[in-house]
Motif scaffolding. Structure first.
Motif, mmCIF file in Angstrom:
data_model
loop_
_atom_site.group_PDB
_atom_site.id
_atom_site.type_symbol
_atom_site.label_atom_id
_atom_site.label_comp_id
_atom_site.label_asym_id
_atom_site.label_seq_id
_atom_site.Cartn_x
_atom_site.Cartn_y
_atom_site.Cartn_z
ATOM 1 N N ALA A 150 0.835 -1.207 0.000
ATOM 2 C CA ALA A 150 0.000 0.000 0.000
ATOM 3 C C ALA A 150 0.867 1.253 0.000
ATOM 4 O O ALA A 150 1.891 1.302 0.676
ATOM 5 N N PRO A 151 0.458 2.287 -0.749
ATOM 6 C CA PRO A 151 1.220 3.553 -0.777
ATOM 7 C C PRO A 151 0.866 4.449 0.395
ATOM 8 O O PRO A 151 0.504 5.618 0.234
ATOM 9 N N THR A 152 0.969 3.906 1.606
ATOM 10 C CA THR A 152 0.637 4.650 2.810
ATOM 11 C C THR A 152 1.698 4.390 3.879
ATOM 12 O O THR A 152 2.482 3.458 3.774
ATOM 13 N N THR A 153 1.685 5.215 4.909
ATOM 14 C CA THR A 153 2.607 5.029 6.026
ATOM 15 C C THR A 153 2.031 3.969 6.954
ATOM 16 O O THR A 153 1.007 4.187 7.598
ATOM 17 N N THR A 154 2.653 2.817 6.991
ATOM 18 C CA THR A 154 2.203 1.723 7.844
ATOM 19 C C THR A 154 3.289 1.385 8.856
ATOM 20 O O THR A 154 4.465 1.734 8.682
ATOM 21 N N LEU A 155 2.889 0.685 9.911
ATOM 22 C CA LEU A 155 3.862 0.232 10.900
ATOM 23 C C LEU A 155 4.884 -0.694 10.251
ATOM 24 O O LEU A 155 6.072 -0.672 10.604
ATOM 25 N N ALA A 156 4.438 -1.469 9.272
ATOM 26 C CA ALA A 156 5.335 -2.424 8.611
ATOM 27 C C ALA A 156 6.481 -1.709 7.893
ATOM 28 O O ALA A 156 7.651 -2.093 8.039
ATOM 29 N N GLN A 208 4.246 3.320 -9.680
ATOM 30 C CA GLN A 208 5.322 2.618 -8.970
ATOM 31 C C GLN A 208 5.109 2.606 -7.466
ATOM 32 O O GLN A 208 5.709 1.793 -6.759
ATOM 33 N N LYS A 209 4.255 3.463 -6.973
ATOM 34 C CA LYS A 209 4.066 3.586 -5.528
ATOM 35 C C LYS A 209 3.163 2.499 -4.951
ATOM 36 O O LYS A 209 3.068 2.350 -3.727
ATOM 37 N N THR A 210 2.470 1.742 -5.804
ATOM 38 C CA THR A 210 1.495 0.766 -5.329
ATOM 39 C C THR A 210 1.866 -0.626 -5.805
ATOM 40 O O THR A 210 2.077 -0.851 -7.003
ATOM 41 N N GLY A 211 1.923 -1.565 -4.881
ATOM 42 C CA GLY A 211 2.164 -2.961 -5.226
ATOM 43 C C GLY A 211 0.883 -3.638 -5.681
ATOM 44 O O GLY A 211 -0.222 -3.270 -5.241
ATOM 45 N N VAL A 212 1.013 -4.629 -6.550
ATOM 46 C CA VAL A 212 -0.184 -5.283 -7.102
ATOM 47 C C VAL A 212 -1.003 -5.980 -6.025
ATOM 48 O O VAL A 212 -2.228 -6.097 -6.126
ATOM 49 N N GLU A 213 -0.339 -6.444 -4.960
ATOM 50 C CA GLU A 213 -1.066 -7.182 -3.925
ATOM 51 C C GLU A 213 -2.050 -6.293 -3.177
ATOM 52 O O GLU A 213 -3.008 -6.782 -2.569
ATOM 53 N N VAL A 218 -4.111 -4.129 -4.557
ATOM 54 C CA VAL A 218 -5.339 -3.868 -5.324
ATOM 55 C C VAL A 218 -5.843 -5.086 -6.094
ATOM 56 O O VAL A 218 -6.914 -5.024 -6.686
ATOM 57 N N MET A 219 -5.111 -6.173 -6.097
ATOM 58 C CA MET A 219 -5.500 -7.301 -6.954
ATOM 59 C C MET A 219 -6.803 -7.939 -6.485
ATOM 60 O O MET A 219 -7.146 -7.934 -5.303
ATOM 61 N N GLU A 220 -7.532 -8.513 -7.438
ATOM 62 C CA GLU A 220 -8.782 -9.216 -7.160
ATOM 63 C C GLU A 220 -8.446 -10.665 -6.815
ATOM 64 O O GLU A 220 -7.817 -11.374 -7.610
ATOM 65 N N THR A 221 -8.829 -11.084 -5.641
ATOM 66 C CA THR A 221 -8.500 -12.455 -5.199
ATOM 67 C C THR A 221 -9.680 -13.414 -5.332
ATOM 68 O O THR A 221 -9.494 -14.634 -5.332
ATOM 69 N N GLU A 222 -10.902 -12.884 -5.457
ATOM 70 C CA GLU A 222 -12.092 -13.742 -5.559
ATOM 71 C C GLU A 222 -12.469 -13.969 -7.021
ATOM 72 O O GLU A 222 -13.624 -13.802 -7.410
ATOM 73 N N PHE A 223 -11.530 -14.348 -7.848
ATOM 74 C CA PHE A 223 -11.811 -14.586 -9.262
ATOM 75 C C PHE A 223 -12.163 -16.067 -9.469
ATOM 76 O O PHE A 223 -11.905 -16.917 -8.610
ATOM 77 N N LYS A 224 -12.748 -16.357 -10.627
ATOM 78 C CA LYS A 224 -13.110 -17.725 -10.991
ATOM 79 C C LYS A 224 -12.039 -18.285 -11.931
ATOM 80 O O LYS A 224 -11.749 -17.696 -12.971
ATOM 81 N N LEU A 244 2.062 -1.658 -9.909
ATOM 82 C CA LEU A 244 1.089 -1.373 -10.964
ATOM 83 C C LEU A 244 1.760 -0.775 -12.200
ATOM 84 O O LEU A 244 1.185 -0.835 -13.298
ATOM 85 N N ALA A 245 2.952 -0.221 -12.049
ATOM 86 C CA ALA A 245 3.655 0.294 -13.223
ATOM 87 C C ALA A 245 3.981 -0.836 -14.196
ATOM 88 O O ALA A 245 3.942 -0.641 -15.423
ATOM 89 N N GLU A 246 4.288 -2.011 -13.668
ATOM 90 C CA GLU A 246 4.573 -3.150 -14.547
ATOM 91 C C GLU A 246 3.304 -3.673 -15.206
ATOM 92 O O GLU A 246 3.330 -4.150 -16.344
ATOM 93 N N VAL A 247 2.174 -3.592 -14.502
ATOM 94 C CA VAL A 247 0.897 -3.954 -15.124
ATOM 95 C C VAL A 247 0.569 -2.963 -16.247
ATOM 96 O O VAL A 247 0.107 -3.360 -17.322
ATOM 97 N N TRP A 248 0.825 -1.690 -15.993
ATOM 98 C CA TRP A 248 0.609 -0.672 -17.030
ATOM 99 C C TRP A 248 1.419 -0.987 -18.282
ATOM 100 O O TRP A 248 0.917 -0.862 -19.404
#
Length: 564
Positions: free
Chosen positions: A17-23, A444-449, A451-457, A521-525
């Motif tokens: 996530a492109p946010t300030t997290t404890l991690a 580049q600031k956002t990782g795919v994990e 925003v990715m959709e995990t409930e796909f068929k 997401l830059a690589e997805v772009w």
């Protein structure tokens, strides 16, 4: 699934996530500590190396003539052997190279260039080349911090943040200047201010400063200089000094870039031998030419008002620094320009003090102003220049005069002479790209994990009727079909209704490619921007096991949020 795997995945999702997290704060702190410890070893090795070559005074007392001539020659031979053993096809190191890697590779640095920088920087600084230690520090700090992130499978957007953390910690550990380290990262390396990056960078800079205080003590690098408050009647001289420093910065940059341009087609051993031989000759003729920029400040203090000696020292430092840096000796530029700025300011002060003034210019204060002004003129980072001088001198009295000297120095360089930052000019000459499209910068600031959709068929070789049933009941879920070819290799296709088929239920199939879960997401772009539709699947350990889907619509929405 083991608890450690669940913890790692939870950590990785936070980091995406492109946010300030404890991690990211904790990981940035860990990376900053690793970077600071590397710099501690680097500094201790330089100090021990100085004693090995008999330089107990750190270039304040000249060595015997034969030693002054021989040491730079031996040093460049050792550097060449080091680069050859490391099998480096191209020797690229220091702050300009780190800027390039930050823009093009999320700050990850090749291990060969890092080893070259560590040992090559030690050799160059021990041998008395007129370079600074901040160039190696930046490189080593970024490498150490990203190494930590790489080995815990951190997303690439967080790797970039970790590189910034390592750089800040390394600069703070080198000079005990945590605030200037943070601003230098934002102003020179990243060239942007983002809170979610600034917070972990701040934390790592503090870690670097605390570690270096425990080992090397609290004394600042410029403890020998004592700034005093200037009377208002002398502020005009401060502005004039800024003009002189702006011109001086441009002259040094032009000299260094001309050297780089002249030798760029020479092979490595020829360039290094030229650098070693010219440095050795200068060391024999002008012993004060040896050593980094901070040693020049000591010489300036010893020869206040002796204009002929100061002119000789300025000539020696200009030539020695331009030759060493332009010919590829591993070392930093900031330390070198600090020394040149100090000598220019000493000459300026000496000349002005010969005029019939009611009050003489204060020597120490103007030396500090000279360092601030030439740094701003050279690297085009006025805020970093200001804070570096304030922290190095531990003086708040210098703030207003430093602002007044930085403004004309920067404007003379950037506007009157149309001069770029010396780092950017180096990248242009070396054909190293450092600019990327604004869309890529945002994504580049956002990782795919994140925003990715995990409930796909996911369906294995279904019939068309099965697909139609799934599409009717999928509740807007993405549907992916997997087929296995003759070599037992899976391929994936995105399935949707063909809206151009009229009333008959026809299906559209679009092949999709896979990207690693640590991608951004830059690589997805890059994958989808040509068609402006489709999707990619995301995998973790095995490419044949998708764990998520990122569609073009997800990328488009993320870009809108980032740019809004």
């Amino acid at each position: 699934m083991p608890k450690t795997e669940l913890l790692k995945k939870s950590l990785r999702k936070q980091l995406a996530a492109p946010t300030t997290t404890l991690a990211i704060c904790l990981l940035g702190l860990l990376g900053g500590i690793a970077a600071a410890l590397i710099i501690v070893f680097f500094r201790l090795a330089i100090e021990q190396g100085a004693y090995v070559v008999g330089n107990v005074s750190h270039w304040q007392q000249p060595l015997p003539t034969f030693s002054r001539f021989l040491i730079p020659i031996i040093a460049v031979v050792l550097i060449f052997v080091l680069f050859t053993v490391a099998r480096s096809r191209r020797v690229r190191m220091g702050l300009p190279y780190v800027i390039h890697r930050m823009k093009q590779h999320y700050g990850m640095l090749p291990w060969r260039s890092t080893l070259n920088q560590f040992f090559g920087g030690i050799i160059a600084l021990v041998a008395g080349f007129s370079v600074g230690r901040e160039g190696p520090a930046v490189h080593l700090g970024a490498a150490a911090s990203t190494w930590v992130g790489y080995h815990v499978e951190t997303p690439k957007n967080a790797i970039r943040t970790l590189a910034a953390c390592g750089i800040a910690a390394a600069i703070a550990a080198s000079f005990n200047t945590p605030i200037a380290a943070m601003v230098l990262v934002m102003e020179v390396v990243l060239r942007e201010y983002k809170v979610h990056i600034f917070i972990p960078v701040m934390l790592s800079a503090v870690a670097g400063s605390l570690i270096t205080e425990q080992i090397f003590g609290l004394a600042p690098e410029l403890a020998m200089l004592h700034a005093t408050e200037l009377p208002n009647t002398q502020l005009a001289w401060v502005v004039l000094l800024g003009v002189v420093l702006g011109v001086s910065g441009v002259v040094f940059k032009r000299l260094m870039m001309d050297v780089m341009d002249t030798v760029k087609d020479m092979n490595l051993i020829t360039r290094l031998m030229f650098a070693g031989f010219i440095t050795a000759l200068l060391a024999v003729i002008i012993p004060t030419s040896m050593g980094p920029g901070l040693t020049a400040i000591q010489q300036v203090l010893q020869h206040q008002g002796e204009l002929s000696i100061l002119f000789t020292l300025l000539f020696a430092k200009l030539i020695a620094s331009a030759i060493a840096l332009g010919m590829g000796v591993p070392g930093g530029l900031i330390g070198a320009v600090f020394g040149i700025g100090a000598v220019v300011a000493a000459l300026f002060t000496g000349v002005v003090n010969q005029l019939p003034l009611s009050q003489l210019l204060e020597f120490d204060t103007f030396i500090l102003l000279g360092m601030a002004g030439i740094l701003a003129a050279s690297i085009h980072a006025p805020m970093a220049a200001l804070l570096a001088i304030v922290e190095l001198s531990r003086s708040v009295e210098i703030v207003i005069p430093a602002m007044l000297v930085i403004v004309p120095a920067y404007l003379i360089s950037s506007q009157l002479f149309r001069s770029k930052s010396i780092f950017i000019s180096q990248l242009d000459l070396q054909d190293l790209p450092y600019q990327i499209a604004p869309v890529a910068v945002a994504l580049q600031k956002t990782g795919v994990e994140h925003v990715m959709e995990t409930e796909f068929k996911l369906l294995l070789e279904p019939t068309q009727n099965e697909l139609l049933d799934v599409l009717e009941n999928s509740s807007n879920q993405t549907v992916v079909v997997m087929n296995v070819d003759e070599d037992n290799q899976p391929s994936y296709r995105l399935v949707s209704y063909d809206i151009g088929a009229g009333d008959s239920p026809s299906l559209s199939y679009m092949p999709i490619t896979g990207i690693k879960v640590t991608s951004t997401l830059a690589e997805v772009w890059d994958e989808l921007s040509g068609a402006r539709r489709g999707a990619v699947y995301v995998f973790d350990q095995k490419q044949s096991e998708p764990c998520g889907i990122v569609t073009w619509e997800i990328v488009r929405r993320a870009l809108q949020r980032e740019l809004s």
